[in-house]
Write an enzyme that holds these catalytic residues in place. Structure first.
Site, PDB file in Angstrom:
ATOM      1  CE  LYS A  38      -3.868  -2.256   2.485  1.00 19.85           C
ATOM      2  NZ  LYS A  38      -4.718  -2.192   3.707  1.00 19.85           N
TER       3      LYS A  38
ATOM      4  CG  PHE B 177     -13.125   1.995   8.349  1.00 21.07           C
ATOM      5  CD1 PHE B 177     -12.636   1.361   7.219  1.00 21.07           C
ATOM      6  CD2 PHE B 177     -13.781   1.224   9.300  1.00 21.07           C
ATOM      7  CE1 PHE B 177     -12.791  -0.006   7.033  1.00 21.07           C
ATOM      8  CE2 PHE B 177     -13.946  -0.150   9.126  1.00 21.07           C
ATOM      9  CZ  PHE B 177     -13.446  -0.761   7.984  1.00 21.07           C
TER      10      PHE B 177
ATOM     11  NE  ARG C 153      -5.668 -12.371   5.672  1.00 23.53           N
ATOM     12  CZ  ARG C 153      -6.457 -11.290   5.660  1.00 23.53           C
ATOM     13  NH1 ARG C 153      -6.515 -10.516   4.577  1.00 23.53           N
ATOM     14  NH2 ARG C 153      -7.165 -10.961   6.700  1.00 23.53           N
TER      15      ARG C 153
ATOM     16  CB  THR D 232      -7.432  -6.487   9.833  1.00 24.09           C
ATOM     17  OG1 THR D 232      -7.764  -7.658   9.088  1.00 24.09           O
ATOM     18  CG2 THR D 232      -7.899  -5.254   9.088  1.00 24.09           C
TER      19      THR D 232
ATOM     20  NE  ARG E 205      -2.409  -6.120   6.943  1.00 28.30           N
ATOM     21  CZ  ARG E 205      -3.574  -6.645   6.588  1.00 28.30           C
ATOM     22  NH1 ARG E 205      -4.181  -7.516   7.387  1.00 28.30           N
ATOM     23  NH2 ARG E 205      -4.138  -6.312   5.443  1.00 28.30           N
TER      24      ARG E 205
ATOM     25  CG  HIS F 292      -5.131  -6.314  -0.155  1.00 30.21           C
ATOM     26  ND1 HIS F 292      -6.335  -6.374   0.508  1.00 30.21           N
ATOM     27  CD2 HIS F 292      -5.212  -7.218  -1.175  1.00 30.21           C
ATOM     28  CE1 HIS F 292      -7.113  -7.259  -0.104  1.00 30.21           C
ATOM     29  NE2 HIS F 292      -6.450  -7.782  -1.126  1.00 30.21           N
TER      30      HIS F 292
HETATM   31  P1  IDP Z   1      -7.838  -7.209   5.554  1.00 27.37           P
HETATM   32  O1  IDP Z   1      -7.076  -6.141   4.803  1.00 27.37           O
HETATM   33  O2  IDP Z   1      -7.040  -7.769   6.697  1.00 27.37           O
HETATM   34  O3  IDP Z   1      -8.395  -8.282   4.662  1.00 27.37           O
HETATM   35  P2  IDP Z   1     -10.503  -6.005   5.655  1.00 27.37           P
HETATM   36  O4  IDP Z   1     -11.536  -6.236   6.710  1.00 27.37           O
HETATM   37  O5  IDP Z   1     -10.740  -6.586   4.318  1.00 27.37           O
HETATM   38  O6  IDP Z   1      -9.098  -6.489   6.265  1.00 27.37           O
HETATM   39  O7  IDP Z   1     -10.321  -4.426   5.539  1.00 27.37           O
HETATM   40  C1  IDP Z   1      -9.639  -3.824   4.473  1.00 27.37           C
HETATM   41  C2  IDP Z   1      -8.771  -2.693   4.996  1.00 27.37           C
HETATM   42  O8  IDP Z   1      -9.606  -1.698   5.633  1.00 27.37           O
HETATM   43  C3  IDP Z   1      -7.797  -3.102   6.106  1.00 27.37           C
HETATM   44  O9  IDP Z   1      -6.595  -3.671   5.612  1.00 27.37           O
HETATM   45  C4  IDP Z   1      -7.555  -1.782   6.810  1.00 27.37           C
HETATM   46  O10 IDP Z   1      -6.636  -0.948   6.100  1.00 27.37           O
HETATM   47  C5  IDP Z   1      -8.946  -1.151   6.770  1.00 27.37           C
HETATM   48  N1  IDP Z   1      -9.741  -1.500   7.960  1.00 27.37           N
HETATM   49  C6  IDP Z   1     -10.391  -2.658   8.217  1.00 27.37           C
HETATM   50  N2  IDP Z   1     -11.053  -2.640   9.369  1.00 27.37           N
HETATM   51  C7  IDP Z   1     -10.838  -1.407   9.877  1.00 27.37           C
HETATM   52  C8  IDP Z   1     -11.300  -0.773  11.089  1.00 27.37           C
HETATM   53  O11 IDP Z   1     -12.022  -1.321  11.927  1.00 27.37           O
HETATM   54  N3  IDP Z   1     -10.854   0.518  11.274  1.00 27.37           N
HETATM   55  C9  IDP Z   1     -10.069   1.159  10.384  1.00 27.37           C
HETATM   56  N4  IDP Z   1      -9.626   0.608   9.240  1.00 27.37           N
HETATM   57  C10 IDP Z   1     -10.011  -0.671   8.994  1.00 27.37           C
HETATM   58 MG    MG Z   2      -9.868  -8.100   3.164  1.00 30.42          MG
END
Ligand code: IDP
Ligand code: MG
Length: 181
Positions: A20, A68, A100, A106, A117, A134
């Protein structure tokens, strides 16, 4: 034995990885690629992408209802860092879970401290998880994401079935300096 081999072959997967904009700005590309190479997976595609609003919203369409969401779109488009991401496709056995695991949870505060991360992510004052990378969550998402980010010819080998289509296209060439006689 034969059964074991075919069982293993069935687990060959793909995963879309994005470094990213925060990962690029913080000069973490080398570190992240090194960590990912520990998985021994194969890189099937790689390119720098300037993320448009359309691409960002399509990629994160499942999070549209989240509070968000707007900040997340700005983040992935590079509003806070650099306007690009490095998109990669990894291929191999158990690619999704292997990646992962290296990437971590996350929420960077909850991620394993030695994961990518956990090491490099942060939560901004606006509440976005700036988590540097990601990685696809499951096979279905991986397919959707890879088809969204890559064209078949951009991958080193055919991952998903393709079809032929004739298209009229405009190509750009370097302008030549035609001097008058
Ligand atoms: P992932 O990237 O681990 O698959 P996802 O739930 O798909 O997680 O969320 C995509 C992206 O959105 C995350 O990588 C993060 O940057 C952001 N994100 C997810 N959940 C939150 C949250 O609760 N607060 C703020 N940002 C979030
Ligand atoms: Mg995701």
């Amino acid at each position: 034995m034969e059964h074991e081999i075919s069982k293993r072959e069935m687990k060959t997967q793909q995963s879309l990885v994005l470094i990213k904009p925060d990962g690029l700005l913080k000069s973490l590309t080398g570190n992240i690629l090194t960590e990912l190479s520990d998985t021994k997976l194969i890189i099937a595609g790689a390119k720098i992408v300037e993320v448009t609003k359309e691409l960002a919203e399509e990629h994160y369409h499942h999070l549209m209802e989240e509070k968000f969401f707007d900040e997340l779109i700005k983040y992935i488009m590079g509003e806070y860092h650099v306007k690009r991401v490095l998109a990669l496709v990894y291929h191999g056995e158990d690619a999704i879970s292997k990646i992962r695991k290296v990437v971590g949870a996350t929420n960077p505060e909850k991620a394993e401290p030695t994961s990518i991360r956990g090491k490099y992510g942060r939560i901004t004052s606006k509440g976005v998880f700036e988590n540097v990378v990601h990685a696809s969550e499951n096979e279905k998402e991986a397919e959707r994401e890879i088809k969204l980010w890559f064209k078949p010819e951009e991958l080193a080998h055919t991952i998903y079935p393709t079809e032929e289509m004739e298209v009229k296209k405009v190509e750009y060439f370097w302008k030549t300096d035609k001097k008058k006689k």
